[in-house]
Design an enzyme around this catalytic site. Structure first.
Site, PDB file in Angstrom:
ATOM      1  N   SER A  40      52.325  59.899  53.312  1.00 45.87           N
ATOM      2  CA  SER A  40      51.439  59.561  52.204  1.00 45.87           C
ATOM      3  C   SER A  40      52.089  59.714  50.839  1.00 45.87           C
ATOM      4  O   SER A  40      51.825  58.927  49.926  1.00 45.87           O
ATOM      5  CB  SER A  40      50.173  60.420  52.274  1.00 45.87           C
ATOM      6  N   LYS A 106      60.800  68.269  59.016  1.00 47.94           N
ATOM      7  CA  LYS A 106      60.175  66.958  58.955  1.00 47.94           C
ATOM      8  C   LYS A 106      59.766  66.553  60.364  1.00 47.94           C
ATOM      9  O   LYS A 106      60.085  67.229  61.333  1.00 47.94           O
ATOM     10  CB  LYS A 106      61.161  65.932  58.386  1.00 47.94           C
ATOM     11  N   GLY A 109      55.239  62.906  61.479  1.00 49.93           N
ATOM     12  CA  GLY A 109      54.942  61.510  61.777  1.00 49.93           C
ATOM     13  C   GLY A 109      55.807  60.930  62.880  1.00 49.93           C
ATOM     14  O   GLY A 109      55.772  59.719  63.126  1.00 49.93           O
ATOM     15  N   GLU A 115      64.540  58.597  60.033  1.00 52.61           N
ATOM     16  CA  GLU A 115      64.642  59.208  58.708  1.00 52.61           C
ATOM     17  C   GLU A 115      66.007  59.868  58.516  1.00 52.61           C
ATOM     18  O   GLU A 115      66.593  59.803  57.429  1.00 52.61           O
ATOM     19  CB  GLU A 115      63.518  60.231  58.524  1.00 52.61           C
TER      20      GLU A 115
END
Length: 237
Positions: A40, A106, A109, A115
């Site tokens: 987001s 991380k 998601g 990434e």
């Protein structure tokens, strides 16, 4: 310091995310190739980049997930892949936890492998987050992407490292979460992570593991942007 205007009804957290995302977008210059992370806060950066594109700026985005790709297309951001560009000017991505040394967790998601590839290809890795993501030490479950046939082996080896591994289950879907790469995610909780870089290396060396969610090797080229209600600032580490 960077500050955006807030809309009526926006939560403080969303305003903080917007401030961080907009700050990061201002680091992008005409002609750059830009890694586009998932989440987001990064989507606020895309929102601002879309405005700059409408004003005449030319960039190319490299998305890190199908979600990032779909959102970038909605915003009208031209896209390419790492096949087209193996060196990026900048990557903008989020984080689930950030410690005082700039080490990250991380992967909430389930996109940490792509990434990591985009971060590795980038000259500058910009991490955007609101203040709730800062923590004295990394403690969140570490997402681990693993090929399905090696999931049991990986879980056994993670347990031997002192972790508690759990295969992530889907929501509104029976069975494991399936990544964009067709693999499973194991969320592994550790009582403590005293050396994130060493643990990252150990996990990534497990046979069948593609990548874990500890990001500790990119600090030398990282700029961490922390969004607050009033502004966004660069975190010093």
């Amino acid at each position: 310091m960077y500050m955006t205007s807030s809309s009526v009804g926006e939560s403080d957290q969303n305003v903080s995310k917007k401030n961080a995302g907009y700050y990061a977008a201002e680091l992008v210059r005409d002609g750059m190739v830009v890694g586009l992370g998932t989440g987001s806060t990064v989507f606020y950066a895309m929102e601002r980049l879309a405005e700059k594109i409408r004003d005449g700026m030319n960039i190319v985005g490299i998305p890190t997930s199908y979600q990032a790709e779909c959102r970038a297309r909605e915003y009208g951001i031209p896209l390419a892949t790492l096949h087209d560009y193996t060196e990026l000017d900048i990557a903008i991505d989020g984080a689930d936890q950030i410690d005082p040394k700039g080490f990250l967790i991380k992967g909430r998601g389930a996109a940490q492998t792509q990434e990591r590839c985009v971060a590795a290809a980038s000259r500058l890795f910009v991490v955007v987050a609101d203040v709730s993501k800062q923590t004295p030490s990394l403690s969140a479950p570490v997402p681990v992407e693993v090929i399905p046939s090696a999931a049991s082996l990986a879980a056994k080896m993670l347990s031997a490292m002192g972790g508690t591994p759990v295969v992530r289950e889907g929501v509104k879907k029976d069975g494991p979460v399936i990544t964009d790469n067709g693999n499973w995610i194991i969320d592994c909780t550790f009582a403590e992570i005293p050396d994130p870089l060493a643990l990252e290396t150990d996990i990534n060396n497990i046979p069948g593991v593609l990548s874990c969610g500890i990001f500790a090797e990119f600090t030398e080229k990282s700029k961490i942007v922390i969004g607050k209600k009033e502004s966004a600032e660069i975190m010093l580490f």
